[in-house]
Design an enzyme around this catalytic site. Structure first.
Site, short mmCIF file in Angstrom:
data_model
loop_
_atom_site.label_atom_id
_atom_site.label_comp_id
_atom_site.label_asym_id
_atom_site.label_seq_id
_atom_site.Cartn_x
_atom_site.Cartn_y
_atom_site.Cartn_z
CD GLU A 1 -14.04 7.53 2.85
OE1 GLU A 1 -15.01 6.16 2.90
OE2 GLU A 1 -14.12 8.24 2.17
CB CYS B 1 -12.67 11.40 0.14
SG CYS B 1 -12.88 10.21 -0.34
CG HIS C 1 -10.82 13.91 -3.56
ND1 HIS C 1 -10.29 12.99 -1.77
CD2 HIS C 1 -11.05 12.85 -3.86
CE1 HIS C 1 -10.15 11.85 -1.98
NE2 HIS C 1 -11.12 11.50 -3.53
N1 ACO Z 1 2.15 0.41 -17.44
C1 ACO Z 1 0.95 1.86 -18.18
N2 ACO Z 1 -0.22 1.66 -17.43
C2 ACO Z 1 -1.15 1.19 -17.51
C3 ACO Z 1 -0.67 -0.95 -17.16
C4 ACO Z 1 1.31 -0.67 -17.30
N3 ACO Z 1 1.70 -2.08 -17.10
N4 ACO Z 1 -1.36 -1.51 -17.19
C5 ACO Z 1 -2.67 -1.07 -16.64
N5 ACO Z 1 -2.53 0.96 -17.18
C6 ACO Z 1 -3.43 2.45 -17.02
C7 ACO Z 1 -4.42 1.70 -17.28
O1 ACO Z 1 -4.36 1.58 -18.72
C8 ACO Z 1 -5.22 2.14 -17.05
O2 ACO Z 1 -5.23 3.84 -17.35
P1 ACO Z 1 -6.34 4.34 -17.33
O3 ACO Z 1 -7.34 4.87 -16.44
O4 ACO Z 1 -6.41 5.74 -18.05
O5 ACO Z 1 -7.61 3.77 -18.63
C9 ACO Z 1 -4.89 2.38 -15.48
O6 ACO Z 1 -3.47 2.19 -15.61
C10 ACO Z 1 -5.71 1.80 -14.53
O7 ACO Z 1 -6.10 0.12 -14.94
P2 ACO Z 1 -7.03 -0.35 -15.33
O8 ACO Z 1 -6.88 -1.83 -15.44
O9 ACO Z 1 -8.32 0.74 -15.67
O10 ACO Z 1 -7.31 -0.04 -13.30
P3 ACO Z 1 -8.17 -1.22 -12.54
O11 ACO Z 1 -9.27 -1.39 -12.99
O12 ACO Z 1 -7.63 -2.48 -11.89
O13 ACO Z 1 -8.66 -0.60 -11.40
C11 ACO Z 1 -9.42 1.96 -10.71
C12 ACO Z 1 -8.63 1.02 -11.46
C13 ACO Z 1 -10.58 2.01 -10.86
C14 ACO Z 1 -8.99 2.99 -10.35
C15 ACO Z 1 -9.01 0.98 -8.98
O14 ACO Z 1 -7.28 0.97 -7.91
C16 ACO Z 1 -10.36 1.45 -8.13
O15 ACO Z 1 -11.45 0.88 -7.97
N6 ACO Z 1 -9.95 2.17 -6.88
C17 ACO Z 1 -10.81 2.56 -5.76
C18 ACO Z 1 -12.37 3.63 -6.11
C19 ACO Z 1 -11.37 5.27 -6.66
O16 ACO Z 1 -10.30 5.05 -6.10
N7 ACO Z 1 -11.93 5.90 -7.17
C20 ACO Z 1 -11.92 7.15 -7.29
C21 ACO Z 1 -12.77 8.72 -6.94
S1 ACO Z 1 -13.75 8.03 -5.42
C22 ACO Z 1 -12.93 8.15 -4.67
O17 ACO Z 1 -11.64 8.87 -4.19
C23 ACO Z 1 -12.55 6.71 -3.49
#
Ligand code: ACO
Length: 463
Positions: free
Chosen positions: A86, A120, A250
């Site tokens: 991709e 992906c 994945h």
């Molecule tokens: N210690 C431990 N855990 C923590 C801490 C900490 N200090 N701070 C945050 N966390 C946890 C949160 O509780 C959350 O856990 P949860 O998922 O069980 O709720 C996790 O860490 C992530 O924190 P968020 O605040 O929810 O994350 P954020 O909004 O900053 O971003 C996300 C996470 C959405 C995955 C982002 O990285 C993203 O957009 N990634 C790309 C999209 C992606 O990969 N999607 C997956 C499918 S599609 C694909 O493959 C591309």
């Protein structure tokens, strides 16, 4: 079907990831997020990234040439070559055509196949194309070759730590140690704007992270239900988590894999499957009346099902997590890197095992399918695949960069994306011998690559 075409699947594999990496712990500090957010919250350890001399074409050239060399395959024996990616470098010219350089040298230009793209999922589409070809009447007796290659990079912000980069090459043919159970394939495909790349001037996606997580889990549920239905029709017995030794997902980041497996356990509960004992039934009972949507939002359900799944997770998932945790999301290569981790960790005990695979691509496309493994015969044996991939050595010989250098590299790549008329620094000092690298993009956007030999590396200020 002739006996020759039985057990079509993967005969051989090779994986390549860049030697440049950044530790997630260091990135947490650099980004000023709370300690543990990337390492525990996302479950990631380290992230690979391409330097200015590497891209999806160089990585795939490296993976393909290394596979042919290490398994002793004559390039003339390849009859189909399919690429999943991709990371769009050219809107018309496929990555496959760059790879033809390897085959033209030996006089073989009779090779079908082009690139498949959908986030992906492209690598899985490419793999299905090749396996279907081997099983079809148009198969000419030669091998198929599938390449998954991606550089996953995000704009600054919460998605950036979920990047990564790698290429995986897989040789396809009959009598494979990694054989498809072709009847067990279940898909879920629909329209969603969870992650997409509408801005053709940028390598970065537009991503709705939360929506992508829900889309992924909904697609997983749907595929699993259909997979179970198909199994039950063909085997006349119920399918449950007990019926596969391993599940490979994945893996955009490890936390989602943890959630995915516990989601399958909840599915087994809802289906009344035998994998759920009385004590687990009691704990999950309060959630049995949730609607689908409510169940994706319920933190209590997530917590309870993850606790219940812990022992099974350690046995059936943990051995698949090494490379995705260490390298990051490799987009199309991600699921096959998870599978490569399983072979690396367990190759001597996999014969006879069933492995269920879940492939997801945003947008969205998803398929659950399964492999039946056998030891195979040298050079196409599980132990030789583990030996050739040499994952421990590749991970060990990487070079850790400070986050500031990673950010600086991404800035340079941003400027160069879609650009022309530049020469790279040609610094391949960190690359292993046999690795391809980008030297130049000329005034007509034509890209040029060199292959590193033991004494062929020039550096920026250099010799
Ligand atoms: N210690 C431990 N855990 C923590 C801490 C900490 N200090 N701070 C945050 N966390 C946890 C949160 O509780 C959350 O856990 P949860 O998922 O069980 O709720 C996790 O860490 C992530 O924190 P968020 O605040 O929810 O994350 P954020 O909004 O900053 O971003 C996300 C996470 C959405 C995955 C982002 O990285 C993203 O957009 N990634 C790309 C999209 C992606 O990969 N999607 C997956 C499918 S599609 C694909 O493959 C591309």
């Amino acid at each position: 079907m002739s006996s020759q075409q039985k057990n079509a699947g993967i005969l051989a594999m090779e994986i390549y990831f860049p030697p440049n990496c950044v530790q997630q712990e260091a990135l947490e500090e650099h980004d000023g997020v709370s300690k543990g957010k990337y390492t525990i919250g996302l479950g990631q350890d380290c992230m690979a990234f391409c330097s200015e001399v590497e891209d999806v074409i160089s990585m795939s050239l490296t993976a393909v040439s290394s596979l042919l060399e290490k398994y002793g395959i004559d390039p003339k024996q390849i009859g189909r070559l399919e690429v999943g990616s991709e990371t769009v470098i050219d809107k018309s010219k496929s990555i496959k055509t760059f790879l033809m350089q390897i085959f033209e040298q030996s006089g073989n230009t009779d090779i079908e196949g082009v690139d498949s793209t959908n986030a992906c999922y492209g690598g899985t589409a490419a793999l299905f194309n090749c396996v279907n070809w081997v099983e079809s009447t148009s198969w000419d007796g030669r091998y198929g070759l599938v390449v998954c290659t991606d550089s996953a990079v995000y704009a600054e912000g919460p998605a950036r730590p979920t990047g990564g980069a790698a290429a995986i090459a897989m040789l396809i043919g009959p009598d494979a140690p990694i054989a498809f159970e072709s009847k067990l394939r279940a898909s879920h495909m629909s329209h969603a704007y969870d992650f997409y790349k509408p801005n053709l001037a940028s390598e970065y996606p537009v991503v709705d992270g939360k929506l992508s997580q829900t889309c992924y889990l909904m697609a997983l549920d749907s595929c699993y239900k259909r997979f179970c239905d198909k199994y039950e029709k063909s085997e006349s017995k119920q399918f449950s988590l007990k019926d596969a030794e391993y599940f490979v997902f994945h893996s955009p980041y490890n936390k989602l894999v943890q959630k995915s497996f516990s989601r399958l356990l909840f599915n087994d509960f809802v289906r009344g499957a035998s994998s759920i004992d009385e004590a687990a039934k009691e704990k999950l009972a309060p959630f049995s009346t949730l609607t689908g949507d409510e169940s994706y939002q319920s933190r209590d359900l997530e917590k309870v099902s993850q606790q219940l799944a812990k022992t099974l997770y350690d046995a059936k998932i943990q051995p698949t997590t090494l490379i995705p945790k260490q390298v990051g999301n490799m987009y199309t290569a991600s699921i096959y890197a998870a599978f490569a981790s399983l072979i690396h960790n367990k190759h001597s005990s996999l014969a006879g095992n069933r492995v269920v695979m879940f492939s997801y691509g945003s947008g969205l496309t998803a398929t659950m399918f399964s492999f039946r493994l056998s030891e195979g015969h040298h050079p196409f044996s599980l132990s030789n695949i583990a030996n050739v991939m040499n994952v421990s050595e590749k991970l060990k010989s990487r070079h850790e960069f400070p986050p500031a250098k990673f950010v600086e590299t991404l800035k340079l790549m941003e400027q160069r994306y879609g650009g022309k008329d530049f020469v790279t620094n040609k610094d391949c000092s960190l690359l292993a011998s046999g690795t391809y690298y980008l030297t130049e993009v000329d005034s007509k956007y034509r890209r040029f690559y060199n292959k590193k030999t033991d004494n062929s590396c020039r550096v920026a200020n250099g010799h």
